[in-house]
Write a protein that holds these residues in place. Structure first.
Motif, PDB file in Angstrom:
ATOM      1  N   LYS A  99       0.815  -1.213   0.000  1.00 17.24           N
ATOM      2  CA  LYS A  99       0.000   0.000   0.000  1.00 17.24           C
ATOM      3  C   LYS A  99       0.849   1.263   0.000  1.00 17.24           C
ATOM      4  CE  LYS A  99      -4.268  -1.701   2.107  1.00 17.24           C
ATOM      5  NZ  LYS A  99      -5.262  -1.522   3.194  1.00 17.24           N
ATOM      6  N   LEU A 100       1.922   1.246   0.766  1.00 21.61           N
ATOM      7  CA  LEU A 100       2.746   2.449   0.900  1.00 21.61           C
ATOM      8  C   LEU A 100       3.690   2.674  -0.276  1.00 21.61           C
ATOM      9  CD1 LEU A 100       3.752   2.392   4.690  1.00 21.61           C
ATOM     10  CD2 LEU A 100       2.053   3.850   3.585  1.00 21.61           C
ATOM     11  N   PHE A 101       4.229   1.570  -0.831  1.00 25.01           N
ATOM     12  CA  PHE A 101       5.314   1.732  -1.812  1.00 25.01           C
ATOM     13  C   PHE A 101       5.041   1.116  -3.179  1.00 25.01           C
ATOM     14  CE2 PHE A 101       7.273   1.703   2.454  1.00 25.01           C
ATOM     15  CZ  PHE A 101       7.755   3.002   2.458  1.00 25.01           C
ATOM     16  N   GLY A 102       4.047   0.245  -3.272  1.00 24.04           N
ATOM     17  CA  GLY A 102       3.704  -0.337  -4.567  1.00 24.04           C
ATOM     18  C   GLY A 102       4.888  -0.973  -5.265  1.00 24.04           C
ATOM     19  N   GLU A 103       5.081  -0.565  -6.525  1.00 21.76           N
ATOM     20  CA  GLU A 103       6.146  -1.141  -7.353  1.00 21.76           C
ATOM     21  C   GLU A 103       7.487  -0.437  -7.162  1.00 21.76           C
ATOM     22  OE1 GLU A 103       5.720  -3.880  -9.172  1.00 21.76           O
ATOM     23  OE2 GLU A 103       3.687  -3.945  -8.351  1.00 21.76           O
ATOM     24  N   ARG A 104       7.536   0.544  -6.263  1.00 24.51           N
ATOM     25  CA  ARG A 104       8.799   1.275  -6.079  1.00 24.51           C
ATOM     26  C   ARG A 104       9.829   0.443  -5.329  1.00 24.51           C
ATOM     27  NH1 ARG A 104       8.151   6.764  -3.338  1.00 24.51           N
ATOM     28  NH2 ARG A 104       6.552   5.717  -2.082  1.00 24.51           N
ATOM     29  N   VAL A 105       9.392  -0.614  -4.644  1.00 26.24           N
ATOM     30  CA  VAL A 105      10.328  -1.500  -3.942  1.00 26.24           C
ATOM     31  C   VAL A 105      10.010  -2.948  -4.301  1.00 26.24           C
ATOM     32  CG1 VAL A 105      10.513   0.112  -1.994  1.00 26.24           C
ATOM     33  CG2 VAL A 105       8.873  -1.782  -1.880  1.00 26.24           C
ATOM     34  N   VAL A 217       1.353  13.456   7.257  1.00 25.97           N
ATOM     35  CA  VAL A 217       0.100  13.232   6.534  1.00 25.97           C
ATOM     36  C   VAL A 217       0.325  13.522   5.060  1.00 25.97           C
ATOM     37  CG1 VAL A 217      -2.309  13.931   6.292  1.00 25.97           C
ATOM     38  CG2 VAL A 217      -1.262  13.855   8.559  1.00 25.97           C
ATOM     39  N   ASN A 218       0.028  12.548   4.196  1.00 26.80           N
ATOM     40  CA  ASN A 218       0.159  12.764   2.758  1.00 26.80           C
ATOM     41  C   ASN A 218      -1.228  12.721   2.109  1.00 26.80           C
ATOM     42  OD1 ASN A 218      -0.532  10.040   2.633  1.00 26.80           O
ATOM     43  ND2 ASN A 218       1.586   9.374   2.374  1.00 26.80           N
ATOM     44  N   GLN A 219      -1.243  12.863   0.809  1.00 22.56           N
ATOM     45  CA  GLN A 219      -2.518  12.926   0.088  1.00 22.56           C
ATOM     46  C   GLN A 219      -3.299  11.623   0.194  1.00 22.56           C
ATOM     47  OE1 GLN A 219      -3.686  15.835  -1.377  1.00 22.56           O
ATOM     48  NE2 GLN A 219      -5.583  14.645  -1.335  1.00 22.56           N
ATOM     49  N   THR A 220      -2.586  10.500   0.209  1.00 21.04           N
ATOM     50  CA  THR A 220      -3.251   9.200   0.325  1.00 21.04           C
ATOM     51  C   THR A 220      -4.013   9.091   1.637  1.00 21.04           C
ATOM     52  OG1 THR A 220      -1.525   8.149  -1.011  1.00 21.04           O
ATOM     53  CG2 THR A 220      -2.895   6.703   0.334  1.00 21.04           C
ATOM     54  N   ILE A 221      -3.378   9.533   2.718  1.00 21.49           N
ATOM     55  CA  ILE A 221      -4.034   9.485   4.029  1.00 21.49           C
ATOM     56  C   ILE A 221      -5.228  10.435   4.063  1.00 21.49           C
ATOM     57  CG2 ILE A 221      -3.744  10.002   6.491  1.00 21.49           C
ATOM     58  CD1 ILE A 221      -0.849   9.040   6.232  1.00 21.49           C
ATOM     59  N   ASP A 223      -7.066  11.379   1.543  1.00 17.37           N
ATOM     60  CA  ASP A 223      -8.136  10.790   0.731  1.00 17.37           C
ATOM     61  C   ASP A 223      -8.850   9.685   1.498  1.00 17.37           C
ATOM     62  OD1 ASP A 223      -7.450  12.515  -1.296  1.00 17.37           O
ATOM     63  OD2 ASP A 223      -6.315  11.018  -2.446  1.00 17.37           O
ATOM     64  N   LYS A 224      -8.072   8.857   2.174  1.00 14.58           N
ATOM     65  CA  LYS A 224      -8.671   7.763   2.954  1.00 14.58           C
ATOM     66  C   LYS A 224      -9.481   8.318   4.122  1.00 14.58           C
ATOM     67  CE  LYS A 224      -8.296   3.962   2.489  1.00 14.58           C
ATOM     68  NZ  LYS A 224      -9.207   2.941   1.874  1.00 14.58           N
ATOM     69  N   GLN A 225      -8.991   9.382   4.742  1.00 16.63           N
ATOM     70  CA  GLN A 225      -9.719  10.030   5.828  1.00 16.63           C
ATOM     71  C   GLN A 225     -11.088  10.507   5.342  1.00 16.63           C
ATOM     72  OE1 GLN A 225      -7.625  13.398   7.489  1.00 16.63           O
ATOM     73  NE2 GLN A 225      -9.515  14.321   8.260  1.00 16.63           N
ATOM     74  N   GLN A 226     -11.121  11.126   4.170  1.00 11.55           N
ATOM     75  CA  GLN A 226     -12.376  11.614   3.601  1.00 11.55           C
ATOM     76  C   GLN A 226     -13.313  10.456   3.283  1.00 11.55           C
ATOM     77  OE1 GLN A 226     -13.442  14.735   3.350  1.00 11.55           O
ATOM     78  NE2 GLN A 226     -15.401  13.950   2.559  1.00 11.55           N
ATOM     79  N   GLU A 227     -12.755   9.372   2.763  1.00  7.42           N
ATOM     80  CA  GLU A 227     -13.552   8.188   2.435  1.00  7.42           C
ATOM     81  C   GLU A 227     -14.223   7.613   3.681  1.00  7.42           C
ATOM     82  OE1 GLU A 227     -12.772   3.549   1.115  1.00  7.42           O
ATOM     83  OE2 GLU A 227     -11.318   5.084   0.517  1.00  7.42           O
ATOM     84  N   LEU A 228     -13.444   7.500   4.767  1.00 11.71           N
ATOM     85  CA  LEU A 228     -13.984   6.954   6.011  1.00 11.71           C
ATOM     86  C   LEU A 228     -15.027   7.890   6.616  1.00 11.71           C
ATOM     87  CD1 LEU A 228     -10.679   5.629   7.622  1.00 11.71           C
ATOM     88  CD2 LEU A 228     -12.545   4.240   6.710  1.00 11.71           C
ATOM     89  N   ALA A 229     -14.772   9.191   6.531  1.00 11.21           N
ATOM     90  CA  ALA A 229     -15.694  10.179   7.106  1.00 11.21           C
ATOM     91  C   ALA A 229     -17.071  10.095   6.461  1.00 11.21           C
ATOM     92  CB  ALA A 229     -15.118  11.578   6.964  1.00 11.21           C
ATOM     93  N   GLU A 230     -17.120   9.748   5.186  1.00  6.67           N
ATOM     94  CA  GLU A 230     -18.396   9.674   4.477  1.00  6.67           C
ATOM     95  C   GLU A 230     -19.264   8.509   4.943  1.00  6.67           C
ATOM     96  OE1 GLU A 230     -17.323   9.656   0.373  1.00  6.67           O
ATOM     97  OE2 GLU A 230     -16.718  11.777   0.358  1.00  6.67           O
TER      98      GLU A 230
END
Length: 430
Positions: A99-105, A217-221, A223-230
């Motif tokens: 989730k954090l790094f995908g294909e970068r590692v 806090v980055n954009q992914t967090i 976005d997930k925060q907004q998703e959960l809040a809904e």
């Protein structure tokens, strides 16, 4: 000579334990199927497409992956063309890496510490350096790496009094293992002194700070925060009980019963530490008569829902952002607690149980800055009463919430920078 004999004995014992290790993985997979997948990696057999010659960073499980996020991110930025392999032990840690790094590692499980498993692992990856965290001391892996000239770095070195007392009984094996590291970066002066007391070479050790402060806090967090809040349909006070272990939920639910008497619209969010316990926690909530919503069902948390069970992975940090107050699990028993800095990042008031032995120095700083409340009673009945009273007092006072949250956040920001220092040390070794 004594160390060589000890290492040889250790290798023979571990070789004999391989069938038992395989059996334990199968038993663990009964509740969590992921433990029977990619079993070859546990024995050092990695995917054919894996590239060699880079850097291996080991993060045992979810907490370590999150703690190393800043370190790994900075390493990727500094050395974008170098292969970075991140290893874990647990499937939940594995999911967090993806989730954090995908294909970068590159990602795989760390092999069992047997001669043949380690040899296969190192032969495939041929790393230039290996980075371990806190007290990850695997004698065989570290010995073989040192013999092959692989640079070894221990970052965020942590050695509690309890661990030091245990390791002293095995000093003939553990002390030489520590001194195989090219550098040991300790998270505090106390830990530095413990490593030296165990026989670590003073020239190898230094204090560099705690990488667990280097969270952001980055954009992914967001976005997930907004998703959960809904999912939470109505505006309510929210009590998050995070990273729970067996026994934590009972204490929280009993306290919740009392809280509902004065705060009937309070929502309790429970986030179990281990996925294999999701169904057990759901059954416990239902058995106590609570109206339950589960994250996995994607149902809305309407006003009649009293408990929301986060039976999902990788959503703890954004869930903290929704909270009015956060209680960290693992602190009501001998587990030793979990990272209180995660809710502090969102300026949330934090309450923990009596046992936070895994975060002694962090707790000292938070307490000194009045950024956390720790329960004192060891008795479960009295602890439930104390917990409900403390949570009530916090929720009924916006000023208390704000003061505790801002004080905790200040501790986080004032102690950042250990990841950058650790990356700098690694590059120096290379």
């Amino acid at each position: 000579m004594r160390y060589q004999l000890s290492l040889m004995l250790y290798r023979l014992v571990f070789l004999g334990l391989l069938p038992i290790a395989w059996l334990l993985l199968q038993l663990r997979s009964i509740k969590q199927k992921a433990y029977r997948q990619r079993i070859g990696e546990r024995f050092g057999f990695l995917p054919r497409q894996f590239k060699a010659g880079g850097i291996i960073v080991h993060a045992a499980s979810v907490g370590e992956v999150i703690a190393l996020k800043s370190f790994i991110s900075q390493l990727l930025e500094t050395k974008p063309n170098r292969v970075i392999t991140v290893t874990t032990f647990t499937p939940t840690g594995s999911e967090q890496v993806k989730k954090l790094f995908g294909e970068r590692v590159q990602h795989c499980y760390l092999p069992l510490d047997s001669t043949f498993c380690v040899a296969a692992f190192l032969n495939k990856l041929k790393p230039q350096a290996m980075v371990f965290m806190e007290t990850e001391l695997w004698p065989n892996l570290i010995a073989q790496s040192a013999e092959q000239g692989i640079k070894l770095l221990l970052i965020n070195g942590r050695l509690s009094q309890k661990s030091m007392d245990s390791y002293r009984k095995l000093a003939w094996l553990i002390t030489p293992t520590i001194n195989r590291f090219d550098k040991v970066l300790c998270q505090s002066q106390v830990n530095y002194e413990h490593f030296l007391a165990l026989g670590a070479d003073v020239a190898r050790c230094k204090v560099s700070g705690n990488v667990k402060f280097d969270i952001s806090v980055n954009q992914t967090i967001e976005d997930k925060q907004q998703e959960l809040a809904e999912f939470v349909v109505t505006e309510r006070l929210i009590w998050v009980v995070a990273s729970t272990h067996k026994g934590d939920e009972s204490i929280a639910l009993n306290a919740f019963t009392e809280l509902l008497k004065s705060l009937p619209q309070l929502l309790l969010i429970i986030v179990p530490r281990h996925p294999e316990r999701f169904n057990d926690v759901a059954s416990l909530c239902l058995a106590q008569g609570y109206n339950l919503a589960r994250r996995s069902t994607q149902e809305k948390v309407t006003s009649d829902k009293q408990v929301w069970l986060l039976d999902s992975l990788g959503e703890l940090l954004p869930t903290c952002a929704l909270a009015s107050v956060v209680t960290m699990g693992g602190s009501f028993s001998d587990i030793g607690g979990h990272n209180p800095l995660e809710p502090a990042l969102f300026k949330k008031p934090i309450v923990v149980g009596p046992n936070m032995s895994n975060f002694v120095e962090v707790m000292q700083q938070l307490i000194a800055e009045q950024g956390i409340i720790q329960l004192t009673d060891q008795d479960n009945v009295d602890m439930t009463d104390e917990l409900s009273k403390v949570i009530t007092d916090i929720l009924l006072s916006e000023k208390t919430q704000q003061t505790l949250g801002e004080n905790a956040y200040r501790v986080v920001t004032q102690n950042q920078g250990a990841s950058a220092r650790s990356v700098k040390q690694l590059l120096k070794l290379l």
